[in-house]
Design a protein around this motif. Structure first.
Motif, PDB file in Angstrom:
ATOM      1  N   THR A   5     -11.628   0.037  -5.480  1.00 66.24           N
ATOM      2  CA  THR A   5     -10.804  -0.400  -4.226  1.00 66.24           C
ATOM      3  C   THR A   5     -10.937  -2.065  -4.083  1.00 66.24           C
ATOM      4  O   THR A   5      -9.972  -2.852  -4.216  1.00 66.24           O
ATOM      5  CB  THR A   5     -10.930   0.255  -3.003  1.00 66.24           C
ATOM      6  N   SER A   6     -12.253  -2.485  -4.340  1.00 68.15           N
ATOM      7  CA  SER A   6     -12.314  -3.778  -4.415  1.00 68.15           C
ATOM      8  C   SER A   6     -11.680  -4.598  -5.666  1.00 68.15           C
ATOM      9  O   SER A   6     -11.291  -5.731  -5.622  1.00 68.15           O
ATOM     10  CB  SER A   6     -13.830  -4.176  -4.307  1.00 68.15           C
ATOM     11  N   GLN A   7     -11.958  -3.839  -6.746  1.00 70.66           N
ATOM     12  CA  GLN A   7     -11.323  -4.613  -8.044  1.00 70.66           C
ATOM     13  C   GLN A   7      -9.729  -4.615  -7.746  1.00 70.66           C
ATOM     14  O   GLN A   7      -9.244  -5.489  -8.239  1.00 70.66           O
ATOM     15  CB  GLN A   7     -11.753  -3.955  -9.240  1.00 70.66           C
ATOM     16  N   ALA A   8      -9.014  -3.450  -7.085  1.00 70.92           N
ATOM     17  CA  ALA A   8      -7.748  -3.436  -7.128  1.00 70.92           C
ATOM     18  C   ALA A   8      -7.153  -4.544  -5.889  1.00 70.92           C
ATOM     19  O   ALA A   8      -6.258  -5.023  -6.430  1.00 70.92           O
ATOM     20  CB  ALA A   8      -7.294  -1.875  -6.583  1.00 70.92           C
ATOM     21  N   ASN A   9      -8.065  -4.579  -4.991  1.00 67.75           N
ATOM     22  CA  ASN A   9      -7.840  -5.589  -4.052  1.00 67.75           C
ATOM     23  C   ASN A   9      -7.854  -7.182  -4.656  1.00 67.75           C
ATOM     24  O   ASN A   9      -6.823  -7.693  -4.368  1.00 67.75           O
ATOM     25  CB  ASN A   9      -8.750  -5.449  -2.993  1.00 67.75           C
ATOM     26  N   GLU A  10      -8.486  -7.324  -5.496  1.00 74.84           N
ATOM     27  CA  GLU A  10      -8.804  -8.658  -6.008  1.00 74.84           C
ATOM     28  C   GLU A  10      -7.690  -8.815  -7.190  1.00 74.84           C
ATOM     29  O   GLU A  10      -6.993  -9.967  -7.037  1.00 74.84           O
ATOM     30  CB  GLU A  10     -10.287  -8.589  -7.008  1.00 74.84           C
ATOM     31  N   LEU A  11      -7.014  -7.516  -7.816  1.00 71.49           N
ATOM     32  CA  LEU A  11      -6.118  -7.862  -8.658  1.00 71.49           C
ATOM     33  C   LEU A  11      -4.769  -8.174  -7.801  1.00 71.49           C
ATOM     34  O   LEU A  11      -3.968  -8.953  -8.246  1.00 71.49           O
ATOM     35  CB  LEU A  11      -5.967  -6.589  -9.388  1.00 71.49           C
TER      36      LEU A  11
END
Length: 80
Positions: A5-11
């Motif tokens: 979810t952190s990676q998705a948020n960053e994207l």
């Protein structure tokens, strides 16, 4: 789960920033459209961050429940 979810948020943040730059390039930096794009970008980024925080807290809570349940079922036996 939290990492994903952190990676998705960053994207989402990077995508919103890129889209915002494109809008400003076409419409101009200081105009009404540029300001509206900034506002929309902030809303999207804040919504994404809020979702990321909710998932993180849910994962933490679920982990604590699972750990508490397994220790009650199996006990806190230490292996030698």
């Amino acid at each position: 789960m939290k990492s994903t979810t952190s990676q998705a948020n960053e994207l989402v943040h990077k995508t919103v920033d890129s889209a915002n730059k494109i809008v400003k390039t076409v419409s101009g930096e200081g105009g009404l459209v540029g300001k509206a794009a900034d506002t929309a970008s902030n809303v999207l980024k804040n919504t994404s961050s809020f979702g990321n925080d909710v998932v993180g807290k849910t994962v933490d809570t679920s982990s604590k429940v699972i750990k508490g349940t397994t220790s009650k079922v199996f006990g806190n036996k230490k292996k030698d």
